[in-house]
Design a protein around this motif. Structure first.
Motif, short mmCIF file in Angstrom:
data_model
loop_
_atom_site.label_atom_id
_atom_site.label_comp_id
_atom_site.label_asym_id
_atom_site.label_seq_id
_atom_site.Cartn_x
_atom_site.Cartn_y
_atom_site.Cartn_z
N TYR B 35 46.90 40.67 47.83
CA TYR B 35 46.73 42.11 47.93
C TYR B 35 45.23 42.26 47.14
O TYR B 35 45.23 41.65 46.08
N ARG B 36 44.75 43.47 47.30
CA ARG B 36 43.49 43.88 46.37
C ARG B 36 44.11 45.42 45.84
O ARG B 36 44.51 46.05 46.70
N GLN B 37 43.64 45.68 44.77
CA GLN B 37 43.96 46.89 44.25
C GLN B 37 42.69 47.28 43.66
O GLN B 37 42.12 46.90 42.41
N ASN B 38 42.41 48.35 43.69
CA ASN B 38 41.18 49.13 43.06
C ASN B 38 41.48 50.60 42.71
O ASN B 38 42.50 51.30 43.60
N SER B 39 40.93 51.31 42.03
CA SER B 39 41.31 52.63 41.73
C SER B 39 40.78 53.43 42.76
O SER B 39 41.58 54.68 43.14
N GLY B 40 40.06 53.22 43.93
CA GLY B 40 39.69 54.04 45.06
C GLY B 40 40.72 53.99 45.95
O GLY B 40 41.00 55.04 46.74
N ARG B 41 41.25 52.79 46.27
CA ARG B 41 42.04 52.74 47.61
C ARG B 41 43.42 51.98 47.24
O ARG B 41 44.26 51.90 48.09
N GLY B 42 43.97 52.25 46.01
CA GLY B 42 45.08 51.51 45.81
C GLY B 42 45.27 50.25 45.88
O GLY B 42 44.46 49.22 46.26
N ALA B 78 30.26 35.41 50.02
CA ALA B 78 29.09 36.34 50.08
C ALA B 78 29.69 37.63 49.39
O ALA B 78 29.65 38.64 50.05
N SER B 79 30.09 37.61 48.09
CA SER B 79 30.77 38.78 47.62
C SER B 79 29.79 40.03 47.36
O SER B 79 28.53 39.89 47.28
N ARG B 80 30.54 41.20 47.46
CA ARG B 80 29.80 42.36 47.37
C ARG B 80 30.27 43.11 46.31
O ARG B 80 31.21 43.14 45.74
N ALA B 81 29.43 44.21 45.64
CA ALA B 81 29.86 45.07 44.80
C ALA B 81 31.29 45.66 45.03
O ALA B 81 32.11 45.90 44.11
N ALA B 82 31.37 46.18 46.20
CA ALA B 82 32.80 46.78 46.58
C ALA B 82 33.93 45.80 46.62
O ALA B 82 35.18 46.27 46.64
N ASP B 83 33.66 44.54 46.30
CA ASP B 83 35.06 43.50 46.01
C ASP B 83 35.29 43.68 44.68
O ASP B 83 36.73 43.03 44.62
N THR B 84 34.78 44.44 43.94
CA THR B 84 35.29 44.37 42.39
C THR B 84 36.69 45.20 42.49
O THR B 84 36.99 46.31 43.01
N ALA B 85 37.55 44.41 41.89
CA ALA B 85 39.08 44.88 42.14
C ALA B 85 39.97 43.79 41.60
O ALA B 85 39.22 42.67 41.07
N THR B 108 44.05 38.64 39.42
CA THR B 108 42.90 38.17 38.83
C THR B 108 42.05 39.39 39.01
O THR B 108 41.98 40.08 39.96
N LEU B 109 41.16 39.72 37.98
CA LEU B 109 40.26 40.70 37.91
C LEU B 109 39.06 40.33 38.14
O LEU B 109 38.21 39.52 37.16
#
Lengths: 115, 114
Positions: B35-42, B78-85, B108-109
């Protein structure tokens, strides 16, 4: 389709007060979960419902936490009385069925601060 | 208690690089999910791998599972800035039948620098 809805998004209370959180799962999802996520940690399961019956509440501090799922749809989680260590994000999730191999869909969470 | 532990705890890379994070767990499992968790999409489900599978792909994600070592890895290419989470592994332990009771790791942050 609409996602899992939770309210409120934020709550600040003093210790020994009570608080309640509400969750509306994705329509048709039979299984509903409440998680507690303390800052810097992964979510920890508090309680799992299958329709309106409790499947697992082994990690729910039952002396202060209670939860119900009315008519197998919406659910509320209550804390009474709150302690400082209850400060966390409370996440609600749902999945189509209890059986494994189904992903869980999470709501945005309620951030609780106990002062 | 936490079943899984992710490694590293934090990872910082440049956009375009690959990111690899690992998860170790303790008991036999039915499946393992990331799972991925960021402030924008939970908290959002990324991929599920069953205990009888060894590798799975989804877009830029590649997951491996080694049940003999009780470990899994997640590769983001090919990571993107949006993968930050924060990325979490979650296991459905194989006890009392398949229950979809997930136990999450410590996370993992990942920070992707533009």
């Amino acid at each position: 389709e609409a996602g899992v809805a939770q309210s409120p998004r934020y709550k600040i209370i003093e210790k020994r007060q009570s608080v309640a959180f509400w969750c509306n799962p994705i329509s048709g999802h039979a299984t509903l979960y409440w998680y507690q996520q303390i800052l810097g940690q992964g979510p920890k399961l508090l309680i799992q419902f299958q329709n309106n019956g409790v499947v697992d509440d082994s990690q729910l501090p039952k002396d202060r936490f209670s939860a119900e799922r009315l008519k197998g749809v919406d659910s509320t989680l209550k804390i009474q009385p709150a302690k400082l260590e209850d400060s966390a994000v409370y996440l609600c999730a749902s999945s189509p069925r209890r059986q494994s191999f189904f992903e869980q869909y999470f709501g945005p969470g309620t951030r609780l601060t106990v002062t | 208690s936490q079943q899984g532990e992710e490694d590293p705890q934090a990872l910082s890379i440049q956009e375009g690089e690959n990111a690899t994070m690992n998860c170790s767990y303790k008991t036999s499992i039915n499946n393992l999910q990331w799972y991925r968790q960021n402030s924008g999409r939970g908290l959002v489900h990324l991929i599920l791998i069953r205990s009888n599978e060894r590798e799975k792909h989804s877009g830029r994600l590649r997951v491996t599972l080694d049940t003999s070592k009780k470990s899994s890895s997640l590769l983001i290419t090919a990571s993107r800035a949006a993968d930050t989470a924060s990325y979490f592994c979650a296991t459905d332990a194989a006890y009392g039948g398949a229950t979809n009771k997930l136990i999450f790791g410590t996370g993992t942050l990942l920070a992707v620098q533009p």
